[in-house]
Design a protein around this motif. Structure first.
Motif, PDB file in Angstrom:
ATOM      1  N   LEU A 224       0.819  -1.216   0.000  1.00  0.00           N
ATOM      2  CA  LEU A 224       0.000   0.000   0.000  1.00  0.00           C
ATOM      3  C   LEU A 224       0.853   1.266   0.000  1.00  0.00           C
ATOM      4  O   LEU A 224       0.430   2.316  -0.490  1.00  0.00           O
ATOM      5  CB  LEU A 224      -0.921   0.011   1.227  1.00  0.00           C
ATOM      6  CG  LEU A 224      -1.911  -1.156   1.387  1.00  0.00           C
ATOM      7  CD1 LEU A 224      -2.775  -0.948   2.630  1.00  0.00           C
ATOM      8  CD2 LEU A 224      -2.784  -1.323   0.155  1.00  0.00           C
ATOM      9  N   LEU A 225       2.073   1.146   0.543  1.00  0.00           N
ATOM     10  CA  LEU A 225       2.933   2.322   0.701  1.00  0.00           C
ATOM     11  C   LEU A 225       4.077   2.368  -0.312  1.00  0.00           C
ATOM     12  O   LEU A 225       4.949   3.228  -0.205  1.00  0.00           O
ATOM     13  CB  LEU A 225       3.506   2.367   2.120  1.00  0.00           C
ATOM     14  CG  LEU A 225       2.483   2.626   3.225  1.00  0.00           C
ATOM     15  CD1 LEU A 225       3.113   2.460   4.608  1.00  0.00           C
ATOM     16  CD2 LEU A 225       1.889   4.034   3.083  1.00  0.00           C
ATOM     17  N   ARG A 226       4.071   1.466  -1.284  1.00  0.00           N
ATOM     18  CA  ARG A 226       5.138   1.515  -2.301  1.00  0.00           C
ATOM     19  C   ARG A 226       5.170   2.898  -2.943  1.00  0.00           C
ATOM     20  O   ARG A 226       6.223   3.486  -3.147  1.00  0.00           O
ATOM     21  CB  ARG A 226       4.895   0.428  -3.355  1.00  0.00           C
ATOM     22  CG  ARG A 226       5.857   0.455  -4.555  1.00  0.00           C
ATOM     23  CD  ARG A 226       7.237  -0.037  -4.226  1.00  0.00           C
ATOM     24  NE  ARG A 226       8.151   0.185  -5.322  1.00  0.00           N
ATOM     25  CZ  ARG A 226       8.555  -0.755  -6.189  1.00  0.00           C
ATOM     26  NH1 ARG A 226       8.108  -1.990  -6.082  1.00  0.00           N
ATOM     27  NH2 ARG A 226       9.397  -0.458  -7.138  1.00  0.00           N
ATOM     28  N   GLU A 227       4.010   3.419  -3.272  1.00  0.00           N
ATOM     29  CA  GLU A 227       3.909   4.780  -3.795  1.00  0.00           C
ATOM     30  C   GLU A 227       3.009   5.660  -2.931  1.00  0.00           C
ATOM     31  O   GLU A 227       3.007   6.869  -3.086  1.00  0.00           O
ATOM     32  CB  GLU A 227       3.371   4.765  -5.230  1.00  0.00           C
ATOM     33  CG  GLU A 227       4.243   4.017  -6.231  1.00  0.00           C
ATOM     34  CD  GLU A 227       5.582   4.682  -6.486  1.00  0.00           C
ATOM     35  OE1 GLU A 227       5.729   5.882  -6.145  1.00  0.00           O
ATOM     36  OE2 GLU A 227       6.483   4.008  -7.010  1.00  0.00           O
ATOM     37  N   GLY A 228       2.241   5.042  -2.053  1.00  0.00           N
ATOM     38  CA  GLY A 228       1.355   5.816  -1.184  1.00  0.00           C
ATOM     39  C   GLY A 228       2.099   6.423  -0.010  1.00  0.00           C
ATOM     40  O   GLY A 228       3.275   6.145   0.221  1.00  0.00           O
ATOM     41  N   ARG A 229       1.402   7.255   0.730  1.00  0.00           N
ATOM     42  CA  ARG A 229       1.974   7.905   1.906  1.00  0.00           C
ATOM     43  C   ARG A 229       1.407   7.272   3.172  1.00  0.00           C
ATOM     44  O   ARG A 229       0.217   6.963   3.257  1.00  0.00           O
ATOM     45  CB  ARG A 229       1.632   9.390   1.914  1.00  0.00           C
ATOM     46  CG  ARG A 229       2.297  10.208   0.828  1.00  0.00           C
ATOM     47  CD  ARG A 229       3.760  10.513   1.124  1.00  0.00           C
ATOM     48  NE  ARG A 229       4.206  11.607   0.283  1.00  0.00           N
ATOM     49  CZ  ARG A 229       4.209  12.880   0.650  1.00  0.00           C
ATOM     50  NH1 ARG A 229       3.773  13.219   1.853  1.00  0.00           N
ATOM     51  NH2 ARG A 229       4.630  13.819  -0.173  1.00  0.00           N
TER      52      ARG A 229
END
Length: 343
Positions: A224-229
C-alpha cells in the motif's frame, strides 16, 4: 510511478464502495474495525470493551473467530459492542483472519478506512480519534496510519515499531509533522493498530492468507505504501498485551519456520519493495537470523528455519480463496475483491 499507484498523493481521493457510492477520505468517513481472535476470550473481551469506550467509536466492528476452541467466539457474539462475528471453520492464522476480515470490511460494510488489530490490542479511548484527526490534518492523501503500541508497563513495544520511510524528503517530513505531534513518514506498519485506506485495499488487494502468521502486515502495508503515503501517529496509543516484552525473534520456537518462509516470500515474490529495500531489509533480516541461531544454538530452530527456506524457494503463497476454502462466504468475498484488483 507504476500505473497501479498512479494517484497523486497530494490529491484527496474519494473511496469507491461496493454500491458505487463514494466517501471523502479526509473526514467523516466510515471506519470499520477488524479484530482477529483465537482462544483468548478474556483478551478479546477487553479489546471489545476498549472499542466500545472510544471517543470516536468505529462505525462497525468485525471479529474473525479463527475456529477457537474456547469461548472467544461466544464472548464476541454476546458483547454489547454489537460486532459482526465471523466464525471460521478452520484456523487460518492471523494472516488468513485479516485477509477475511479486511475483505468483509470493504465488501460488506463499505469501509472507507479499516482499523486492524490483534485480540491482545487494547486501544486507549482516543486512539481512533487521533488517527482520524491526523487524516483531517494531513496536507496529502494517506494510505496507512499506525498507532504507538506500548507494552503493559508503558514502554514502546519492540514488536510493533513501524519502519520509517528511507530517504524521506524534507517535504514528506514536514507533511507528516503537520498531521500530529511527533508523526513521521513510514514504509511499513504492524497490524497492531493500523488504519488502512479502503480505497487502496480495493485497488491493491488484501494481505495474503497463506502467510498464516508473521510478515503478512509487513508485505501488505509495504504494498500500500510503495507509492502511497503513510504516517506513524504517536498520539494514538494502544497497549499490546503480549505475555512478554520483546520482538518476534525473542523466542520464536517452531514459528521460526514462518518467519523465514514469509520474509523470503515478501522480499522475493512480490513487487512491494524496491530493489534497494529488498537488499537492505533482506540483509538486516539475515543478520538477525544469524544472531538468533548463534545465541540459542537450538537444533530445532535450525531445522525450522531450513524448512522455511526450502518451502520459500520451492513455491509461492497459495491463492487466498484456496486457503479459506473451508469457509465459502469468506473465500467468496476475497475472490470478489481480488477479481476487481486483478490479484
Amino acid at each position: 510511478m507504476t500505473t497501479e499507484h498512479a494517484e497523486d498523493p497530494r490529491t484527496p481521493a474519494a473511496a469507491p464502495r461496493a454500491d458505487g457510492t463514494a466517501h471523502d477520505l479526509r473526514g467523516g468517513a466510515r471506519m470499520v474495525a477488524v479484530i482477529v481472535t483465537y482462544n483468548r476470550e478474556r483478551l478479546v473481551a477487553e479489546c471489545l470493551d476498549a472499542l466500545a469506550a472510544q471517543t470516536r467509536r468505529p462505525d462497525a466492528v468485525i471479529v474473525i473467530d479463527n475456529a477457537s476452541t474456547d469461548g472467544s467466539g461466544r464472548v464476541a457474539d454476546e458483547h454489547p459492542v454489537g460486532a459482526d462475528v465471523v466464525h471460521l471453520h478452520r484456523n487460518v492464522g492471523g494472516a488468513g483472519g485479516f485477509c477475511a476480515g479486511i475483505a468483509r470490511a470493504v465488501e460488506s460494510h463499505g469501509a472507507d478506512w479499516v482499523w486492524v488489530m490483534d485480540d491482545d490490542t487494547i486501544p486507549a479511548p482516543t486512539a481512533l480519534a487521533e488517527l482520524e484527526a491526523a487524516i483531517g490534518a494531513s496536507p496529502v492523501r494517506l494510505s496507512v496510519l499506525s498507532s504507538r503500541a506500548v507494552w503493559t508497563d508503558g514502554r514502546d513495544h519492540p514488536m510493533n515499531r513501524p519502519r520509517t520511510r528511507l530517504g524521506a524528503s524534507a517535504q514528506e517530513l514536514a507533511d507528516a509533522a503537520a498531521t500530529s505531534p511527533g508523526a513521521r513518514p513510514i514504509r511499513t506498519a504492524s497490524y497492531v493498530s493500523a488504519l488502512l485506506s479502503g480505497s487502496d485495499v480495493r485497488r491493491l488487494g488484501l494481505p495474503r492468507a497463506d502467510y498464516f502468521i508473521w510478515s503478512d502486515d509487513f508485505e501488505h502495508t509495504a504494498r500500500l505504501l510503495r507509492e502511497g503515503r503513510g504516517i506513524h501517529v504517536p498520539a494514538s496509543v494502544v497497549e499490546h498485551r503480549t505475555a512478554a516484552f520483546g520482538d518476534a525473534q525473542a523466542s520464536p520456537g517452531a514459528r521460526f519456520y514462518y518467519d523465514v518462509r514469509n520474509r523470503i516470500w515478501a522480499l522475493t515474490r512480490t513487487r512491494s519493495f524496491t530493489l534497494l529495500e529488498r537488499a537492505l531489509y533482506g540483509g538486516r533480516t539475515v543478520v538477525a537470523w544469524i544472531r538468533l541461531l548463534a545465541r540459542t544454538r537450538d537444533g530445532d530452530l535450525v531445522r525450522s528455519g531450513a524448512a522455511g527456506l526450502r518451502d520459500a524457494l520451492l513455491r509461492g503463497p497459495r491463492p487466498s480463496p484456496a486457503v479459506l476454502a473451508a469457509d465459502p462466504e469468506a473465500a467468496g468475498a476475497v475472490r470478489a475483491l481480488e477479481r476487481r484488483t486483478g490479484r
